[in-house]
Design an enzyme around this catalytic site. Structure first.
Site, PDB file in Angstrom:
ATOM      1  N   PRO A  64       0.805  -1.233   0.000  1.00 34.49           N
ATOM      2  CG  PRO A  64       0.212  -0.801   2.235  1.00 34.49           C
ATOM      3  CD  PRO A  64       1.042  -1.717   1.380  1.00 34.49           C
ATOM      4  CB  THR A  65      -0.028   4.843  -0.728  1.00 37.61           C
ATOM      5  OG1 THR A  65      -1.360   4.650  -0.289  1.00 37.61           O
ATOM      6  CG2 THR A  65       0.059   4.939  -2.197  1.00 37.61           C
ATOM      7  CB  THR A  66      -1.025   3.709   4.246  1.00 36.32           C
ATOM      8  OG1 THR A  66      -1.295   2.327   3.984  1.00 36.32           O
ATOM      9  CG2 THR A  66      -2.171   4.543   3.732  1.00 36.32           C
ATOM     10  CG  ASN A  67       1.712   0.972   6.672  1.00 38.34           C
ATOM     11  OD1 ASN A  67       1.668   2.072   7.182  1.00 38.34           O
ATOM     12  ND2 ASN A  67       0.859   0.006   6.977  1.00 38.34           N
ATOM     13  N   GLY A 120      -6.634  -1.828   0.422  1.00 40.69           N
ATOM     14  CA  GLY A 120      -8.062  -1.608   0.640  1.00 40.69           C
ATOM     15  C   GLY A 120      -8.917  -2.786   0.175  1.00 40.69           C
ATOM     16  N   GLY A 130      -6.850  -6.193   4.840  1.00 40.84           N
ATOM     17  CA  GLY A 130      -7.671  -5.117   4.315  1.00 40.84           C
ATOM     18  C   GLY A 130      -7.895  -3.957   5.258  1.00 40.84           C
ATOM     19  CB  CYS A 181      -5.014  -0.556   8.492  1.00 37.06           C
ATOM     20  SG  CYS A 181      -3.690  -1.679   8.976  1.00 37.06           S
ATOM     21  CD  GLU A 227      -9.248   2.557   6.204  1.00 35.71           C
ATOM     22  OE1 GLU A 227      -9.571   2.449   5.004  1.00 35.71           O
ATOM     23  OE2 GLU A 227      -8.390   1.824   6.724  1.00 35.71           O
TER      24      GLU A 227
END
Ligand code: NAD
Length: 479
Positions: free
Chosen positions: A150-153, A233, A251, A284, A374
């Site tokens: 993911p982009t987030t981590n 996601g 997810g 998340c 979210e």
């Protein structure tokens, strides 16, 4: 003079290692496709077919390696990923490239991924012995794993997946988010250089030069990929689960934090502000909405403002914030505001934040988008409930069945137990910030792939392995 000789010998040794590494990578080229020459390009392929082919060759060679070698390779990944200058570089580049998150917090996340992800020791063998002989069940490799990140981590996931997947004897093809391409490719190359120095088979960790949805789809469909691991996601989790291959889906979540009247409110406020503002709420697992019992709700809000939260009470300001960060009709977050600093969000609606502001809070009703969605922004909706039992029911509703993460602050063991039992989340943190559930300030190992939908939970090497039984009949029972 002797010192000079020693220095030269060291340098020559290093150069020879680099050359050997390049040659060994080059040896795979003809078999595996067109990998670019030069150590700075190790592990990067022009096409998904080439990347998978290279990873297949690597995994076959890896079968010949001893566990002791695997341990060294895992250590090499830990070492290269946790070098202070690399931690700093990854954190800064990720924030710059993705436009999201907080440099200091990303340094912490990457360090925990490098140091706290279990290695080969996670693969514990079961054994039965008796008159009929000896039977073992061992964790064994799947083969080539396709991992979507993911982009987030982005780097945290590459670090923890590489450690766990290689510890279990696999090779891995990464399909990163295009918005985190630069830093992911950099990390894959650094891991490859570190593995080459340890003499590992080339291309145990690979990716493609141009990550895209098309390349991810090609990877998912490729017959050479035996297992898929999606960290992202709902769309990508559903996609891997629909392939017919063994899939791990990590997810989305919408973690509620419930605070009851028995809690230490000052500490709960501090923990919630710390957890919800960590990396600007990108994890998340981070608190995404607060449910506060009426008796302590006002005190909790006040305490939160004392430790870095800015409370919005003005209806016009709340509306301005909604208009800024939500899509039309409040159906979800606008991507361009995900992971931004609280101060940036406030300034964008014309509010000057106090120094040290890390989080925005607002009391809203339970149907408000700040509570239902979210957001992955440092914004927390607070919902007031009359009592803890109503709070538990609401927490279950707001978690939306993701079975991901929930947090509760309470001194009532019976209610803590009730919440844990009913909400059924993979992670349930009691009396601490959400990141304690990732092993940051809480007991337990670290991971950044938390598989609620497919049930592996907090993944580690054994999640990426097959259970295989080996039976010797009649012998080796020495009892
Ligand atoms: P995302 O779903 O947009 O992207 C994740 C990855 O999937 C990316 O590599 C993306 O390129 C790919 N992808 C997405 N849709 C695809 C499709 N239709 N076909 C092919 N590839 C596709 O997620 P994101 O914004 O990068 O990350 C945030 C989301 O991930 C949040 O929902 C968060 O909760 C979740 N997440 C979960 C975990 C976990 O361990 N459970 C960890 C981190 C992030």
């Amino acid at each position: 003079m002797d010192a000079d000789k020693e220095l030269i010998a060291t340098l020559v040794g290093r150069i020879m290692e680099e050359i050997t590494a390049q040659q060994s990578a080059g040896g795979q080229q003809s078999a595996a496709g067109q990998q670019h020459a030069g150590s700075s390009e190790l592990g990067i392929f022009e096409s998904m077919d080439d990347a998978v082919a290279a990873a297949e060759v690597a995994q076959r060679q890896y079968l010949e390696c001893k566990l002791e070698a695997r341990r060294r390779y895992v250590e090499a990944i830990r070492e290269v990923s946790s070098r202070p200058e690399h931690l700093e570089y990854m954190a800064r580049c990720t924030v710059e490239e993705t436009g999201m998150g907080n440099v200091e917090h990303k340094i912490i996340k990457n360090r925990y991924a490098a140091e706290g992800t279990p290695g080969v020791e996670d693969l514990v063998t079961d054994a039965w012995s008796g008159d009929d002989g000896l039977t073992t069940v061992e964790y064994s490799a799947y083969g080539v794993i396709g991992a979507i990140t993911p982009t987030t981590n982005p780097t945290e996931t590459v670090i923890c997946n590489s450690i766990g997947m290689l510890a279990a004897g696999n090779s891995v093809v990464f399909s990163p988010h295009p918005r985190a391409k630069k830093i992911t490719l950099w990390l894959v190359q650094e891991i490859n250089k570190a593995l080459a120095k340890e003499g590992a088979p080339a291309n145990l960790v690979v990716t493609v030069r141009e990550p895209s949805i098309e390349n991810t789809n090609a990877m998912m469909a490729h017959p050479g990929v035996r297992m898929l691991v999606a960290t992202g996601g709902p769309g990508i989790v559903k996609a891997v689960m629909s392939t017919g291959k063994k899939a791990i889906g990590a997810g989305a979540g919408n973690p509620p934090v419930l605070v009851d009247a028995t809690a230490d409110i000052e500490k709960a406020a501090q923990d919630i502000v710390d957890g919800a503002s960590f990396d600007n709420n990108l994890p998340c697992t981070a608190e995404k909405e607060v449910i506060a019992c009426d008796a302590i709700a006002d005190l909790l809000r006040f305490e939160m403002t004392k430790c870095g939260a800015h409370e919005i009470t003005d209806a016009a300001q709340l509306k301005a914030l909604e208009d800024l960060v939500l899509k039309e009709g409040g159906s979800g977050p606008r991507t361009e505001w995900v992971g931004k600093d609280a101060a940036v969000l406030l300034e964008a609606i014309g509010v000057t934040p106090r120094p040290g502001t890390r989080l925005i809070i607002a009391e809203v009703d339970k149907d408000h988008p700040f509570v239902q969605h979210e957001l992955m922004m440092p914004i927390l909706g607070i919902v007031r409930v009359p009592d803890v039992d109503t709070g538990i029911e609401l927490a279950i509703e707001l978690e939306h069945g993701n079975r991901h993460t929930a947090i509760m602050h309470s001194r009532d063991v019976t209610k803590l137990t009730k919440m844990g039992r009913l909400i059924q989340t993979t992670i349930f943190v009691k009396n601490g910030p959400s990141f304690a559930g990732l092993g940051i300030g809480g007991e337990g190992f670290s991971t950044f792939t938390i598989a609620g939908p497919t049930g592996e939970g907090l993944t580690s090497a054994r999640s990426f392995a097959r259970r295989r039984r080996c039976v010797l009949v009649g012998e080796l029972n020495v009892r």
